[in-house]
Design a protein around this motif. Structure first.
Motif, PDB file in Angstrom:
ATOM      1  N   LEU A   1      34.073  27.384  12.981  1.00 35.77           N
ATOM      2  CA  LEU A   1      35.105  27.766  12.035  1.00 35.77           C
ATOM      3  C   LEU A   1      35.404  26.793  11.077  1.00 35.77           C
ATOM      4  CD1 LEU A   1      37.602  29.650  11.410  1.00 35.77           C
ATOM      5  CD2 LEU A   1      38.769  28.461  13.156  1.00 35.77           C
ATOM      6  N   SER A   2      35.094  26.947  10.021  1.00 38.20           N
ATOM      7  CA  SER A   2      35.663  26.081   8.793  1.00 38.20           C
ATOM      8  C   SER A   2      36.919  26.695   8.303  1.00 38.20           C
ATOM      9  CB  SER A   2      34.370  26.106   7.746  1.00 38.20           C
ATOM     10  OG  SER A   2      34.903  25.400   6.487  1.00 38.20           O
ATOM     11  N   SER A   3      37.941  25.797   8.060  1.00 39.54           N
ATOM     12  CA  SER A   3      39.235  25.922   7.490  1.00 39.54           C
ATOM     13  C   SER A   3      39.756  24.905   6.850  1.00 39.54           C
ATOM     14  CB  SER A   3      40.153  26.939   8.602  1.00 39.54           C
ATOM     15  OG  SER A   3      41.202  27.199   7.840  1.00 39.54           O
ATOM     16  N   HIS A   4      40.675  24.963   5.798  1.00 36.81           N
ATOM     17  CA  HIS A   4      41.636  24.355   5.289  1.00 36.81           C
ATOM     18  C   HIS A   4      43.208  24.361   6.109  1.00 36.81           C
ATOM     19  CE1 HIS A   4      38.819  24.007   1.877  1.00 36.81           C
ATOM     20  NE2 HIS A   4      39.036  22.733   2.103  1.00 36.81           N
ATOM     21  N   LEU A   5      43.311  25.378   6.814  1.00 40.13           N
ATOM     22  CA  LEU A   5      44.717  25.498   7.514  1.00 40.13           C
ATOM     23  C   LEU A   5      44.611  24.718   8.988  1.00 40.13           C
ATOM     24  CD1 LEU A   5      45.207  29.181   6.883  1.00 40.13           C
ATOM     25  CD2 LEU A   5      45.930  27.331   5.403  1.00 40.13           C
ATOM     26  N   LEU A   6      45.062  23.323   8.633  1.00 44.77           N
ATOM     27  CA  LEU A   6      44.673  22.564   9.888  1.00 44.77           C
ATOM     28  C   LEU A   6      45.338  22.863  11.084  1.00 44.77           C
ATOM     29  CD1 LEU A   6      44.473  18.947   8.066  1.00 44.77           C
ATOM     30  CD2 LEU A   6      42.601  20.580   8.622  1.00 44.77           C
ATOM     31  N   HIS A   7      46.856  23.446  10.741  1.00 45.16           N
ATOM     32  CA  HIS A   7      47.465  23.928  11.894  1.00 45.16           C
ATOM     33  C   HIS A   7      46.890  24.661  12.800  1.00 45.16           C
ATOM     34  CE1 HIS A   7      51.316  24.825  14.177  1.00 45.16           C
ATOM     35  NE2 HIS A   7      50.872  26.070  14.025  1.00 45.16           N
ATOM     36  N   GLU A   8      46.220  25.769  11.976  1.00 44.89           N
ATOM     37  CA  GLU A   8      45.453  26.894  12.675  1.00 44.89           C
ATOM     38  C   GLU A   8      44.563  26.411  13.447  1.00 44.89           C
ATOM     39  OE1 GLU A   8      47.091  29.718  13.156  1.00 44.89           O
ATOM     40  OE2 GLU A   8      48.782  28.904  11.883  1.00 44.89           O
ATOM     41  N   VAL A   9      43.650  25.528  12.772  1.00 44.72           N
ATOM     42  CA  VAL A   9      42.578  25.007  13.366  1.00 44.72           C
ATOM     43  C   VAL A   9      42.709  24.079  14.824  1.00 44.72           C
ATOM     44  CG1 VAL A   9      40.470  23.273  13.200  1.00 44.72           C
ATOM     45  CG2 VAL A   9      40.951  25.053  11.395  1.00 44.72           C
ATOM     46  N   GLU A  10      43.843  23.503  14.558  1.00 40.40           N
ATOM     47  CA  GLU A  10      44.382  22.643  15.783  1.00 40.40           C
ATOM     48  C   GLU A  10      44.674  23.387  16.920  1.00 40.40           C
ATOM     49  OE1 GLU A  10      47.545  18.883  16.807  1.00 40.40           O
ATOM     50  OE2 GLU A  10      47.259  19.759  14.635  1.00 40.40           O
ATOM     51  N   ALA A  11      45.265  24.853  16.606  1.00 39.43           N
ATOM     52  CA  ALA A  11      45.943  25.540  17.592  1.00 39.43           C
ATOM     53  C   ALA A  11      44.817  26.436  18.341  1.00 39.43           C
ATOM     54  CB  ALA A  11      46.751  26.481  16.856  1.00 39.43           C
ATOM     55  N   VAL A  12      43.844  26.752  17.702  1.00 43.24           N
ATOM     56  CA  VAL A  12      42.530  27.561  18.378  1.00 43.24           C
ATOM     57  C   VAL A  12      41.321  26.600  18.742  1.00 43.24           C
ATOM     58  CG1 VAL A  12      41.390  27.997  16.305  1.00 43.24           C
ATOM     59  CG2 VAL A  12      41.581  29.579  18.043  1.00 43.24           C
ATOM     60  N   ALA A  13      41.109  25.476  18.262  1.00 39.50           N
ATOM     61  CA  ALA A  13      39.707  24.911  18.251  1.00 39.50           C
ATOM     62  C   ALA A  13      39.670  24.082  19.920  1.00 39.50           C
ATOM     63  CB  ALA A  13      39.497  23.850  17.271  1.00 39.50           C
ATOM     64  N   ASP A  14      38.569  24.067  20.307  1.00 37.29           N
ATOM     65  CA  ASP A  14      38.316  23.058  21.438  1.00 37.29           C
ATOM     66  C   ASP A  14      37.595  21.703  21.112  1.00 37.29           C
ATOM     67  OD1 ASP A  14      39.026  25.115  23.538  1.00 37.29           O
ATOM     68  OD2 ASP A  14      37.253  26.045  22.467  1.00 37.29           O
ATOM     69  N   THR A  15      36.784  21.947  19.962  1.00 32.84           N
ATOM     70  CA  THR A  15      36.148  20.696  19.308  1.00 32.84           C
ATOM     71  C   THR A  15      36.218  20.456  18.166  1.00 32.84           C
ATOM     72  OG1 THR A  15      34.195  21.121  21.048  1.00 32.84           O
ATOM     73  CG2 THR A  15      33.656  19.668  19.203  1.00 32.84           C
ATOM     74  N   LEU A  16      36.308  19.478  17.424  1.00 34.40           N
ATOM     75  CA  LEU A  16      36.437  19.139  16.098  1.00 34.40           C
ATOM     76  C   LEU A  16      35.252  18.553  15.401  1.00 34.40           C
ATOM     77  CD1 LEU A  16      40.201  18.254  16.059  1.00 34.40           C
ATOM     78  CD2 LEU A  16      39.195  20.206  15.433  1.00 34.40           C
ATOM     79  N   VAL A  17      34.812  18.714  14.155  1.00 38.22           N
ATOM     80  CA  VAL A  17      33.657  18.110  13.557  1.00 38.22           C
ATOM     81  C   VAL A  17      34.381  17.996  12.084  1.00 38.22           C
ATOM     82  CG1 VAL A  17      31.381  18.072  12.562  1.00 38.22           C
ATOM     83  CG2 VAL A  17      31.703  19.074  14.633  1.00 38.22           C
ATOM     84  N   VAL A  18      34.412  16.539  11.780  1.00 46.08           N
ATOM     85  CA  VAL A  18      34.982  16.519  10.558  1.00 46.08           C
ATOM     86  C   VAL A  18      33.994  15.756   9.510  1.00 46.08           C
ATOM     87  CG1 VAL A  18      36.694  15.029   8.990  1.00 46.08           C
ATOM     88  CG2 VAL A  18      37.287  15.793  11.455  1.00 46.08           C
ATOM     89  N   ILE A  19      33.718  16.273   8.389  1.00 44.30           N
ATOM     90  CA  ILE A  19      32.906  15.828   7.369  1.00 44.30           C
ATOM     91  C   ILE A  19      33.595  15.344   6.089  1.00 44.30           C
ATOM     92  CG2 ILE A  19      32.532  17.951   6.524  1.00 44.30           C
ATOM     93  CD1 ILE A  19      29.394  17.654   6.135  1.00 44.30           C
ATOM     94  N   ALA A  20      32.859  14.112   5.578  1.00 41.64           N
ATOM     95  CA  ALA A  20      33.488  13.780   4.343  1.00 41.64           C
ATOM     96  C   ALA A  20      32.321  13.099   3.432  1.00 41.64           C
ATOM     97  CB  ALA A  20      34.660  12.799   4.544  1.00 41.64           C
ATOM     98  N   GLY A  21      32.170  13.611   2.573  1.00 42.37           N
ATOM     99  CA  GLY A  21      31.023  12.814   1.476  1.00 42.37           C
ATOM    100  C   GLY A  21      29.640  13.168   2.118  1.00 42.37           C
ATOM    101  N   GLY A  22      29.397  14.389   2.672  1.00 40.63           N
ATOM    102  CA  GLY A  22      28.461  15.081   2.964  1.00 40.63           C
ATOM    103  C   GLY A  22      27.821  14.371   4.442  1.00 40.63           C
ATOM    104  N   ARG A  23      28.581  13.440   5.178  1.00 37.16           N
ATOM    105  CA  ARG A  23      28.374  13.077   6.326  1.00 37.16           C
ATOM    106  C   ARG A  23      29.572  13.140   7.347  1.00 37.16           C
ATOM    107  NH1 ARG A  23      24.562   8.864   5.770  1.00 37.16           N
ATOM    108  NH2 ARG A  23      25.065   7.971   7.912  1.00 37.16           N
TER     109      ARG A  23
END
Length: 322
Positions: free
Chosen positions: A183-205
């Motif tokens: 799941l890709s989303s800019h709604l961080l509160h919703e991602v935090e509420a539903v996700a088990d694992t997080l992958v954060v990418i910045a500058g392509g890495r």
């Protein structure tokens, strides 16, 4: 199961995605986060075989997406809800999808009911749908084949608060039944509420990859505010402590703050040694996913939608769609 290994995409001299690796396991929702232009959509398109990788590999259920027989029966994909045929009705769109995937036509009506587009909405042309209705239709289309994997890029875009809650419930239920969700989303509160694992990418890495509990655990950083923010900054730097970032003033009148890479005791001693009066001194980390995002990417995310009251069930009244 989704496995990405050292995935890289170059456009001439420009590198959009570089050496990205992560895995999404059955029974989990993986939140894929990053600022605009970070490489999220490019990565998801490479996973789905729509954009060729310059190097690295991406597999879904153990094979490249293009090698899956009748992939819609295994993987539900929503990358762009606006890509639907504007002249077809919602029911026609799902009926055609069911026919192409070789599933019973009744599945189309089941999915329309699931996403709250049954009744009059099903007979309207997609070109007359609101953005939120097109998102619902896209989610229904991804689910028609009864897949075990979902790959969704900004599925909450255009949904109202009740719709966002519905989508969160749907995705959580899908994962709890053994499904895999990216799941890709800019709604961080919703991602935090539903996700088990997080992958954060910045500058392509990839700049962070782990379980939610690991990444959001309290850090060794301190949030500090003072009556004189400039004097506080000088005191902290003079004590050879590292300032990670500045925090804006609070709504209740506390001035600009600093997040410092040091225990609260060390920051307090530095302020006391310079005679700086503090108004706040606490361990940083209370900001949850938003604070992690800001720390890793240096950019704000989209504001969270207002939290709605929990509806009685997963279906949404038709009037909420208009």
């Amino acid at each position: 199961m989704i496995e990405v290994e050292r995935l890289t995409k170059r456009y001439g001299p420009a590198t959009a995605v570089e050496d990205v690796s992560f895995a999404c396991r059955p029974g989990t929702v993986t939140g894929f986060l990053g600022p605009n232009g970070a490489g999220k959509s490019t990565t998801m398109r490479m996973i789905c075989g729509l954009t060729p990788a310059s190097s690295g590999t991406a597999t879904v259920l153990g094979v490249p997406f293009r090698s899956l027989p009748n992939p819609g029966r295994h993987v539900g994909v929503l990358l762009d809800a606006s890509a639907q045929h504007a002249g077809r009705t919602g029911r026609e769109t799902l009926a055609l999808t069911a026919q192409l995937l070789g599933v019973p036509s009744a599945r189309a009506d089941q999915m329309l009911e699931t996403v709250g587009l049954a009744g009059k909405a099903a007979g309207r042309r997609v070109g007359n749908y609101s953005l939120g209705m097109r998102q619902r239709l896209g989610i229904a289309q991804a689910l028609v084949g009864d897949p075990s994997v979902l790959i969704l890029d900004e599925p909450a875009n255009g949904l109202d608060p009740e719709g966002i809650y519905w989508m969160r419930t749907l995705l959580r239920g899908f994962a709890d039944r053994g499904g895999t969700v990216l799941l890709s989303s800019h709604l961080l509160h919703e991602v935090e509420a539903v996700a088990d694992t997080l992958v954060v990418i910045a500058g392509g890495r990839v700049v962070a990859n782990g379980t939610k509990s690991e990444l959001l655990a309290p850090s060794g950083r301190t949030l500090v505010r003072a009556l004189d923010p400039a004097a506080l900054y000088t005191a902290v730097v003079s004590a050879n402590l590292t300032v990670i970032r500045r925090e804006p003033p609070t709504s209740d009148g506390l001035g600009e703050g600093l997040v410092v890479e040091a225990p609260a005791e060390a920051v307090g001693r530095a302020a006391a040694a310079s005679g700086v009066a503090l108004t706040e001194l606490r361990q940083a980390g209370g900001g949850g996913l938003e604070e992690l995002f800001l720390t890793l990417t240096g950019r704000p995310a989209a504001p969270a939608a207002p939290r709605p009251p929990a509806p009685a069930g997963p279906s949404v009244p038709q009037e909420a769609l208009r």
